[in-house]
Motif scaffolding. Structure first.
Motif, PDB file in Angstrom:
ATOM      1  N   HIS A  20       0.824  -1.210   0.000  1.00 26.81           N
ATOM      2  CA  HIS A  20       0.000   0.000   0.000  1.00 26.81           C
ATOM      3  C   HIS A  20       0.860   1.263   0.000  1.00 26.81           C
ATOM      4  O   HIS A  20       0.535   2.234  -0.690  1.00 26.81           O
ATOM      5  CB  HIS A  20      -0.991  -0.039   1.161  1.00 26.81           C
ATOM      6  CG  HIS A  20      -1.961  -1.171   1.012  1.00 26.81           C
ATOM      7  ND1 HIS A  20      -2.971  -1.176   0.089  1.00 26.81           N
ATOM      8  CD2 HIS A  20      -2.033  -2.363   1.661  1.00 26.81           C
ATOM      9  CE1 HIS A  20      -3.635  -2.316   0.159  1.00 26.81           C
ATOM     10  NE2 HIS A  20      -3.083  -3.056   1.104  1.00 26.81           N
ATOM     11  N   VAL A  34      -3.400   2.509 -11.511  1.00 27.57           N
ATOM     12  CA  VAL A  34      -3.667   1.111 -11.160  1.00 27.57           C
ATOM     13  C   VAL A  34      -4.530   0.489 -12.247  1.00 27.57           C
ATOM     14  O   VAL A  34      -5.553   1.050 -12.637  1.00 27.57           O
ATOM     15  CB  VAL A  34      -4.381   1.018  -9.792  1.00 27.57           C
ATOM     16  CG1 VAL A  34      -4.841  -0.414  -9.521  1.00 27.57           C
ATOM     17  CG2 VAL A  34      -3.474   1.513  -8.676  1.00 27.57           C
ATOM     18  N   TRP A  37      -5.715  -5.485  -9.314  1.00 31.19           N
ATOM     19  CA  TRP A  37      -5.114  -6.079  -8.115  1.00 31.19           C
ATOM     20  C   TRP A  37      -5.356  -7.582  -8.151  1.00 31.19           C
ATOM     21  O   TRP A  37      -6.345  -8.036  -8.719  1.00 31.19           O
ATOM     22  CB  TRP A  37      -5.789  -5.555  -6.847  1.00 31.19           C
ATOM     23  CG  TRP A  37      -5.429  -4.162  -6.431  1.00 31.19           C
ATOM     24  CD1 TRP A  37      -5.962  -2.998  -6.913  1.00 31.19           C
ATOM     25  CD2 TRP A  37      -4.482  -3.790  -5.432  1.00 31.19           C
ATOM     26  NE1 TRP A  37      -5.396  -1.929  -6.267  1.00 31.19           N
ATOM     27  CE2 TRP A  37      -4.479  -2.391  -5.346  1.00 31.19           C
ATOM     28  CE3 TRP A  37      -3.632  -4.516  -4.591  1.00 31.19           C
ATOM     29  CZ2 TRP A  37      -3.676  -1.691  -4.468  1.00 31.19           C
ATOM     30  CZ3 TRP A  37      -2.819  -3.818  -3.705  1.00 31.19           C
ATOM     31  CH2 TRP A  37      -2.842  -2.415  -3.654  1.00 31.19           C
ATOM     32  N   ASP A  40      -4.981  -8.494  -2.041  1.00 33.23           N
ATOM     33  CA  ASP A  40      -4.179  -7.346  -1.616  1.00 33.23           C
ATOM     34  C   ASP A  40      -2.702  -7.721  -1.650  1.00 33.23           C
ATOM     35  O   ASP A  40      -1.884  -7.160  -0.949  1.00 33.23           O
ATOM     36  CB  ASP A  40      -4.591  -6.875  -0.220  1.00 33.23           C
ATOM     37  CG  ASP A  40      -4.353  -7.929   0.847  1.00 33.23           C
ATOM     38  OD1 ASP A  40      -4.089  -9.103   0.504  1.00 33.23           O
ATOM     39  OD2 ASP A  40      -4.439  -7.589   2.042  1.00 33.23           O
ATOM     40  N   VAL A  43      -0.343  -5.828  -7.321  1.00 36.00           N
ATOM     41  CA  VAL A  43      -1.006  -4.740  -8.028  1.00 36.00           C
ATOM     42  C   VAL A  43      -0.277  -4.499  -9.342  1.00 36.00           C
ATOM     43  O   VAL A  43       0.944  -4.642  -9.430  1.00 36.00           O
ATOM     44  CB  VAL A  43      -1.066  -3.453  -7.159  1.00 36.00           C
ATOM     45  CG1 VAL A  43       0.312  -2.920  -6.848  1.00 36.00           C
ATOM     46  CG2 VAL A  43      -1.936  -2.382  -7.809  1.00 36.00           C
ATOM     47  N   VAL A 148     -10.418  -6.320  -8.806  1.00 34.68           N
ATOM     48  CA  VAL A 148      -9.646  -7.124  -7.865  1.00 34.68           C
ATOM     49  C   VAL A 148      -9.901  -8.588  -8.213  1.00 34.68           C
ATOM     50  O   VAL A 148     -11.038  -9.055  -8.143  1.00 34.68           O
ATOM     51  CB  VAL A 148     -10.038  -6.840  -6.405  1.00 34.68           C
ATOM     52  CG1 VAL A 148      -9.265  -7.748  -5.455  1.00 34.68           C
ATOM     53  CG2 VAL A 148      -9.814  -5.368  -6.060  1.00 34.68           C
TER      54      VAL A 148
END
Length: 181
Positions: A20, A34, A37, A40, A43, A148
């Motif tokens: 992050h 971006v 992803w 998490d 990315v 995501v």
């Protein structure tokens, strides 16, 4: 003997301590966007129209800061890549690498994010080098929206190892079956 036929340098994947904080740096300071992803844990970022020219991969929080190739549990480069023309050239590349006795690590596969075909192999120093083709192009007119992806086999290889020229990495097999190595 035949040689590979790369067209240009493509993308780089970095292993990072804090994904992050790195995303904030690369978007707010470097100006990258971006694209997608994977959970998490990874990315994909871009400066131009390629789905990604930089990807960041979260290393485990408890990883020691040592030189530990090839486990990639320390910050640094995981792989860099070169664009090849198409799938036929990707197949030829695998044959050339095998003829030269080069260690192939993974592929031929098709990633979820970016939809690109991939083949990863080792250089003489153990660095991962990838050739890829058919990456998603993102233009202002495409109205692309980042998503995501789940961290699963489809985000890693949509072909599900069907076109791999070597056995898939054990870590991916373990993740597929929810086992720990």
């Amino acid at each position: 003997m035949e040689k590979l036929r790369p067209q240009r340098l493509g993308h780089l994947v970095l292993a990072v301590r804090d994904i992050h904080a790195s995303v904030k740096f690369y978007t707010e300071i470097m100006g990258l966007q971006v694209s997608d992803w994977i959970s998490d844990q990874m990315v994909f970022l871009r400066a131009g129209t390629d789905h990604h020219d930089l990807a960041l991969s979260q290393i485990p929080k408890d990883s020691p800061d040592i030189n530990d190739l090839p486990r990639y549990t320390r910050p640094g480069m995981e792989h860099f890549s070169y664009l090849v023309e198409d799938r036929a050239e990707m197949d030829r590349t695998a044959e050339v690498l095998q003829a030269h006795g080069v260690e192939i690590v993974r592929g031929i596969g098709k990633h979820g994010p970016g939809e690109n075909l991939f083949l990863v192999f080792k250089d003489p120093d153990g660095n991962n080098v990838e050739v890829y083709c058919e990456m998603t192009q993102i233009t202002p007119e495409s109205n692309y929206r980042p998503k995501v992806w789940e961290r699963n086999i489809d985000s890693f290889d949509q072909y599900r190892f069907k076109h791999f020229v070597v056995p898939p990495p054990q870590a991916v097999i373990d993740a597929k079956t929810n086992k720990k190595s």
